[in-house]
Design an enzyme around this catalytic site. Structure first.
Site: not given
Ligand code: PXP
Length: 315
Positions: A75, A77-78, A86, A111, A113, A117-118, A138, A168-169, A220, A259, A282-283
């Site tokens: 993922n 997103d971050h 920036r 994702h 949104r 936001r990202h 997503e 976050t979700t 999932e 997640h 992701g994170h």
């Molecule tokens: N799966 C879903 C449905 C999510 O919403 C997220 C967070 O965006 C992730 C997986 C990934 O989670 P994490 O960033 O905590 O690894």
């Protein structure tokens, strides 16, 4: 070839878990290393891949081999969160996606949104262009997102609940609330575009049964509660996930997970549920990457600056 294989393998394995195709590939680099010794890696190079598909018979497959189908989907997103801090162009999520795939990710998740936001709409277009493996969109099942998703045509759409206030979700879909809409509208619409639907759910019997009833291809499982549980509760949370996964599988659903997963909590999960497929992280990966790269980056800049010293040694 690989896509064909995964398509075959995914469906075949679900119909009859005892009989499956197993993909194998290894690079000449590994072969050469094993011949001339791993210490001489500098003298080896990657010049190609050997690959193929082997068919195993039904009776001799240890169940843990079935886990061959587990795949890391990253993922990104971050990367976009950092870019947006920036408001400029770097780091670019599409570039990050390419690096992730180059180093072993089998696909990329983003994702989009409602509040952007990202990841933003432009990122989605770029990701669609560069991602070679699975692209997972997503999203909340709104009309706006369905429109963008069906225009993008990713392989998979992961449907999640979304609220503006959350960081976050925060949990899985409450299937009772959305089942009618999903079954009559959302999932058929995705299917028209050949987009696989994966529903993000907690390991709760009712939610999983409803996911199957509305015609989803996959669930999932929300692993956040397991990931955040204190050590005393971890085993219970893992057992809940396993129970949910067993149920989902018995209903013919593909079982994904995501997640809060990281290098510390993932192994027990993979061992407990060996037939998991797409693992979305992701994170923790983006955070870990900072520390894996930070030292090199600082060394490079410090050297560059000091190489321009006008008054060496404070003279
Ligand atoms: N799966 C879903 C449905 C999510 O919403 C997220 C967070 O965006 C992730 C997986 C990934 O989670 P994490 O960033 O905590 O690894």
């Amino acid at each position: 070839m690989y896509t064909l294989y995964t398509a075959l393998y995914g469906n075949f394995a679900r119909i009859n878990p005892g009989v499956f195709l197993r993909h194998y590939h290894f690079s000449y680099r590994l072969l050469l290393n094993s011949i001339i010794g791993s210490k001489r890696k500098l003298y080896t190079f990657e010049c190609g891949k050997l690959s193929g598909v082997r068919i195993f018979g039904p009776k001799f497959i240890p169940s843990n081999l079935y886990s061959d189908n587990m795949q890391l989907l990253v993922n990104i997103d971050h990367i976009a969160t950092l870019r947006n801090a920036r408001g400029e162009g770097v780091p670019n999520p599409a570039e990050a996606a390419q690096v992730c795939e180059q180093f072993g990710a089998r696909g990329i998740v983003f994702h989009l949104r409602e509040d952007r936001r990202h990841v933003n709409d432009e990122d989605v277009v770029r990701l669609k262009k560069v991602v070679q493996g699975k692209l997972v969109f997503e999203m909340a099942a709104t009309e706006e997102m369905l429109e963008i998703c069906t225009n993008t045509e990713p392989q998979i759409s992961t449907l999640v609940p979304e609220s503006r206030e959350e960081l976050t979700t925060e949990g899985g879909l409450k299937m009772k609330k959305v089942a009618d809409h999903f079954g009559s509208h959302v999932i058929p619409r995705l299917r028209t575009f050949d987009i696989e639907s994966s529903l993000f759910v907690d390991p709760v019997e009712e939610d999983i049964r409803l996911a199957a009833e509305v015609g989803a291809d996959a669930v999932e499982l929300h692993t956040g509660t397991y990931a955040n549980a204190n050590p005393d509760d971890k085993q219970d949370e893992l057992a809940r996930l396993k129970e949910g996964a067993d149920l989902a599988r018995s209903l013919g659903l593909k079982v994904n997970a995501g997640h809060g997963l990281n290098f510390f909590n993932i192994t027990p999960l993979l061992k407990a549920i060996p037939y998991l497929e797409d693992i979305s992280i992701g994170h923790a990966l983006i955070s870990d990457a900072v520390f894996n790269g930070l030292g090199n980056t600082i060394r490079r800049m410090a050297k560059l600056i000091e190489s321009h010293n006008t008054f060496p040694n404070g003279t």
